[in-house]
Design a protein around this motif. Structure first.
Motif, PDB file in Angstrom:
ATOM      1  N   LEU A  74     -17.255 -69.738  -2.234  1.00 33.26           N
ATOM      2  CA  LEU A  74     -15.806 -69.619  -2.050  1.00 33.26           C
ATOM      3  C   LEU A  74     -14.985 -70.613  -2.869  1.00 33.26           C
ATOM      4  O   LEU A  74     -13.774 -70.430  -2.998  1.00 33.26           O
ATOM      5  CB  LEU A  74     -15.454 -69.819  -0.570  1.00 33.26           C
ATOM      6  CG  LEU A  74     -16.143 -68.923   0.449  1.00 33.26           C
ATOM      7  CD1 LEU A  74     -15.795 -69.369   1.847  1.00 33.26           C
ATOM      8  CD2 LEU A  74     -15.774 -67.472   0.225  1.00 33.26           C
ATOM      9  N   GLY A  75     -15.612 -71.635  -3.366  1.00 35.45           N
ATOM     10  CA  GLY A  75     -14.883 -72.756  -3.948  1.00 35.45           C
ATOM     11  C   GLY A  75     -14.000 -72.456  -5.126  1.00 35.45           C
ATOM     12  O   GLY A  75     -12.819 -72.811  -5.127  1.00 35.45           O
ATOM     13  N   GLN A  76     -14.527 -71.804  -6.144  1.00 30.76           N
ATOM     14  CA  GLN A  76     -13.737 -71.583  -7.344  1.00 30.76           C
ATOM     15  C   GLN A  76     -12.502 -70.718  -7.091  1.00 30.76           C
ATOM     16  O   GLN A  76     -11.412 -71.075  -7.549  1.00 30.76           O
ATOM     17  CB  GLN A  76     -14.602 -70.969  -8.457  1.00 30.76           C
ATOM     18  CG  GLN A  76     -13.923 -70.968  -9.814  1.00 30.76           C
ATOM     19  CD  GLN A  76     -13.646 -72.376 -10.322  1.00 30.76           C
ATOM     20  OE1 GLN A  76     -14.539 -73.211 -10.385  1.00 30.76           O
ATOM     21  NE2 GLN A  76     -12.400 -72.640 -10.680  1.00 30.76           N
ATOM     22  N   PRO A  77     -12.601 -69.606  -6.350  1.00 33.35           N
ATOM     23  CA  PRO A  77     -11.377 -68.846  -6.065  1.00 33.35           C
ATOM     24  C   PRO A  77     -10.331 -69.652  -5.280  1.00 33.35           C
ATOM     25  O   PRO A  77      -9.130 -69.520  -5.527  1.00 33.35           O
ATOM     26  CB  PRO A  77     -11.876 -67.656  -5.235  1.00 33.35           C
ATOM     27  CG  PRO A  77     -13.307 -67.518  -5.587  1.00 33.35           C
ATOM     28  CD  PRO A  77     -13.788 -68.896  -5.895  1.00 33.35           C
ATOM     29  N   VAL A  78     -10.770 -70.489  -4.372  1.00 36.27           N
ATOM     30  CA  VAL A  78      -9.835 -71.316  -3.603  1.00 36.27           C
ATOM     31  C   VAL A  78      -9.161 -72.337  -4.518  1.00 36.27           C
ATOM     32  O   VAL A  78      -7.944 -72.543  -4.449  1.00 36.27           O
ATOM     33  CB  VAL A  78     -10.543 -72.002  -2.416  1.00 36.27           C
ATOM     34  CG1 VAL A  78      -9.653 -73.046  -1.761  1.00 36.27           C
ATOM     35  CG2 VAL A  78     -10.995 -70.971  -1.398  1.00 36.27           C
ATOM     36  N   ILE A  79      -9.944 -72.953  -5.400  1.00 36.63           N
ATOM     37  CA  ILE A  79      -9.385 -73.919  -6.355  1.00 36.63           C
ATOM     38  C   ILE A  79      -8.388 -73.225  -7.276  1.00 36.63           C
ATOM     39  O   ILE A  79      -7.301 -73.743  -7.539  1.00 36.63           O
ATOM     40  CB  ILE A  79     -10.502 -74.596  -7.180  1.00 36.63           C
ATOM     41  CG1 ILE A  79     -11.374 -75.479  -6.294  1.00 36.63           C
ATOM     42  CG2 ILE A  79      -9.924 -75.404  -8.340  1.00 36.63           C
ATOM     43  CD1 ILE A  79     -10.687 -76.664  -5.691  1.00 36.63           C
ATOM     44  N   GLY A 126     -21.462 -77.209  -5.457  1.00 43.46           N
ATOM     45  CA  GLY A 126     -21.492 -75.751  -5.340  1.00 43.46           C
ATOM     46  C   GLY A 126     -20.537 -75.076  -6.295  1.00 43.46           C
ATOM     47  O   GLY A 126     -20.885 -74.106  -6.969  1.00 43.46           O
ATOM     48  N   ILE A 127     -19.307 -75.577  -6.370  1.00 38.26           N
ATOM     49  CA  ILE A 127     -18.316 -74.989  -7.269  1.00 38.26           C
ATOM     50  C   ILE A 127     -18.787 -75.092  -8.717  1.00 38.26           C
ATOM     51  O   ILE A 127     -18.600 -74.168  -9.503  1.00 38.26           O
ATOM     52  CB  ILE A 127     -16.944 -75.682  -7.092  1.00 38.26           C
ATOM     53  CG1 ILE A 127     -16.384 -75.389  -5.703  1.00 38.26           C
ATOM     54  CG2 ILE A 127     -15.959 -75.226  -8.161  1.00 38.26           C
ATOM     55  CD1 ILE A 127     -15.180 -76.239  -5.325  1.00 38.26           C
ATOM     56  N   SER A 128     -19.419 -76.197  -9.057  1.00 36.87           N
ATOM     57  CA  SER A 128     -19.916 -76.407 -10.425  1.00 36.87           C
ATOM     58  C   SER A 128     -21.195 -75.626 -10.702  1.00 36.87           C
ATOM     59  O   SER A 128     -21.719 -75.684 -11.808  1.00 36.87           O
ATOM     60  CB  SER A 128     -20.183 -77.887 -10.670  1.00 36.87           C
ATOM     61  OG  SER A 128     -19.023 -78.630 -10.469  1.00 36.87           O
ATOM     62  N   ALA A 129     -21.705 -74.943  -9.694  1.00 38.16           N
ATOM     63  CA  ALA A 129     -22.951 -74.171  -9.804  1.00 38.16           C
ATOM     64  C   ALA A 129     -24.110 -75.058 -10.252  1.00 38.16           C
ATOM     65  O   ALA A 129     -24.945 -74.662 -11.066  1.00 38.16           O
ATOM     66  CB  ALA A 129     -22.778 -72.973 -10.730  1.00 38.16           C
ATOM     67  N   MET A 130     -24.150 -76.257  -9.703  1.00 37.94           N
ATOM     68  CA  MET A 130     -25.277 -77.154  -9.971  1.00 37.94           C
ATOM     69  C   MET A 130     -26.552 -76.463  -9.508  1.00 37.94           C
ATOM     70  O   MET A 130     -26.555 -75.754  -8.507  1.00 37.94           O
ATOM     71  CB  MET A 130     -25.080 -78.463  -9.219  1.00 37.94           C
ATOM     72  CG  MET A 130     -26.215 -79.445  -9.331  1.00 37.94           C
ATOM     73  SD  MET A 130     -25.953 -80.896  -8.295  1.00 37.94           S
ATOM     74  CE  MET A 130     -25.771 -82.128  -9.539  1.00 37.94           C
ATOM     75  N   SER A 131     -27.615 -76.659 -10.212  1.00 38.70           N
ATOM     76  CA  SER A 131     -28.904 -76.087  -9.835  1.00 38.70           C
ATOM     77  C   SER A 131     -29.226 -76.483  -8.386  1.00 38.70           C
ATOM     78  O   SER A 131     -29.141 -77.661  -8.025  1.00 38.70           O
ATOM     79  CB  SER A 131     -29.984 -76.623 -10.777  1.00 38.70           C
ATOM     80  OG  SER A 131     -31.250 -76.581 -10.192  1.00 38.70           O
ATOM     81  N   PHE A 132     -29.588 -75.495  -7.585  1.00 35.95           N
ATOM     82  CA  PHE A 132     -29.883 -75.775  -6.183  1.00 35.95           C
ATOM     83  C   PHE A 132     -31.043 -76.747  -6.050  1.00 35.95           C
ATOM     84  O   PHE A 132     -31.015 -77.645  -5.209  1.00 35.95           O
ATOM     85  CB  PHE A 132     -30.181 -74.486  -5.413  1.00 35.95           C
ATOM     86  CG  PHE A 132     -30.474 -74.734  -3.963  1.00 35.95           C
ATOM     87  CD1 PHE A 132     -29.466 -75.068  -3.086  1.00 35.95           C
ATOM     88  CD2 PHE A 132     -31.775 -74.673  -3.484  1.00 35.95           C
ATOM     89  CE1 PHE A 132     -29.722 -75.329  -1.749  1.00 35.95           C
ATOM     90  CE2 PHE A 132     -32.050 -74.927  -2.149  1.00 35.95           C
ATOM     91  CZ  PHE A 132     -31.022 -75.257  -1.286  1.00 35.95           C
ATOM     92  N   ARG A 133     -32.049 -76.580  -6.872  1.00 36.13           N
ATOM     93  CA  ARG A 133     -33.214 -77.470  -6.815  1.00 36.13           C
ATOM     94  C   ARG A 133     -32.809 -78.914  -7.097  1.00 36.13           C
ATOM     95  O   ARG A 133     -33.202 -79.836  -6.385  1.00 36.13           O
ATOM     96  CB  ARG A 133     -34.263 -77.006  -7.810  1.00 36.13           C
ATOM     97  CG  ARG A 133     -35.435 -77.955  -7.909  1.00 36.13           C
ATOM     98  CD  ARG A 133     -36.406 -77.498  -8.935  1.00 36.13           C
ATOM     99  NE  ARG A 133     -37.597 -77.070  -8.221  1.00 36.13           N
ATOM    100  CZ  ARG A 133     -38.583 -76.404  -8.741  1.00 36.13           C
ATOM    101  NH1 ARG A 133     -38.524 -76.005  -9.983  1.00 36.13           N
ATOM    102  NH2 ARG A 133     -39.632 -76.104  -8.037  1.00 36.13           N
ATOM    103  N   LYS A 134     -32.012 -79.111  -8.129  1.00 36.55           N
ATOM    104  CA  LYS A 134     -31.534 -80.450  -8.484  1.00 36.55           C
ATOM    105  C   LYS A 134     -30.686 -81.027  -7.344  1.00 36.55           C
ATOM    106  O   LYS A 134     -30.868 -82.172  -6.937  1.00 36.55           O
ATOM    107  CB  LYS A 134     -30.714 -80.368  -9.762  1.00 36.55           C
ATOM    108  CG  LYS A 134     -30.235 -81.704 -10.281  1.00 36.55           C
ATOM    109  CD  LYS A 134     -29.134 -81.510 -11.308  1.00 36.55           C
ATOM    110  CE  LYS A 134     -29.542 -81.571 -12.704  1.00 36.55           C
ATOM    111  NZ  LYS A 134     -28.420 -81.588 -13.652  1.00 36.55           N
TER     112      LYS A 134
END
Length: 165
Positions: A74-79, A126-134
């Motif tokens: 949800l982050g990017q649309p809210v931003i 999450g908004i930056s789409a950081m690798s989940f594993r990282k």
């Protein structure tokens, strides 16, 4: 604080888990005070120290994972829609994302020890789409260090201060 004491006295470890998870998501729960307090309760043998650290760790991780997921979904649309109202223009947020992609690991780790900042880093991850594993690896390390540190401080301070007994 009295309502937290009441919750912990009635629901024990489940309350600690829920309060920390909700606090990390961003609800007004004083996370550091909570962990110090349960550390104190461990020092007077009301709670088990090892279980307390584990529950604090799992509660923190749960809150961070929920925040990351909310940011990712949800982050990017809210931003994009509301960011300008708080001074977060697309250009400014693009520079935040660029900086975060470069220093995100260290930011997550050290931000865990700064109230308020800790809560935002998961959303930005999450908004930056950081690798989940990282994200998960850094979050596990920081959550464990933070939980162990604050519960231990409460434990050792509670065991040594005669005024608390």
């Amino acid at each position: 604080m009295p309502w937290m004491i009441e919750m912990i006295s009635q629901y024990g470890y489940l309350a600690i888990f829920a309060l920390l998870a909700l606090g990390i998501i961003g609800l007004p729960v004083p996370d550091e005070l909570l962990t110090l307090f349960v550390g104190y309760l461990s020092s007077v043998m009301v709670l088990n120290f090892t279980i307390t650290v584990l529950v604090c760790f799992i509660g923190s991780i749960t809150g961070m994972l929920i925040s990351y997921t909310i940011g990712l979904r949800l982050g990017q649309p809210v931003i994009d829609k509301f960011g300008k109202w708080v001074g977060l223009t697309p250009k400014r947020f693009a520079s935040v994302k660029k900086w975060f992609s470069r220093f995100g690991n260290w930011t997550i780790f050290f931000a865990y020890f700064i109230p308020g900042i800790r809560h935002v880093t998961s959303y930005i991850s999450g908004i930056s789409a950081m690798s989940f594993r990282k994200f998960l690896l850094v979050t596990l390390a920081s959550a464990f260090t933070w939980s162990l540190l604050f519960v231990s401080i409460g434990y050792f301070a509670g065991a040594r201060l005669p005024i608390l007994k």
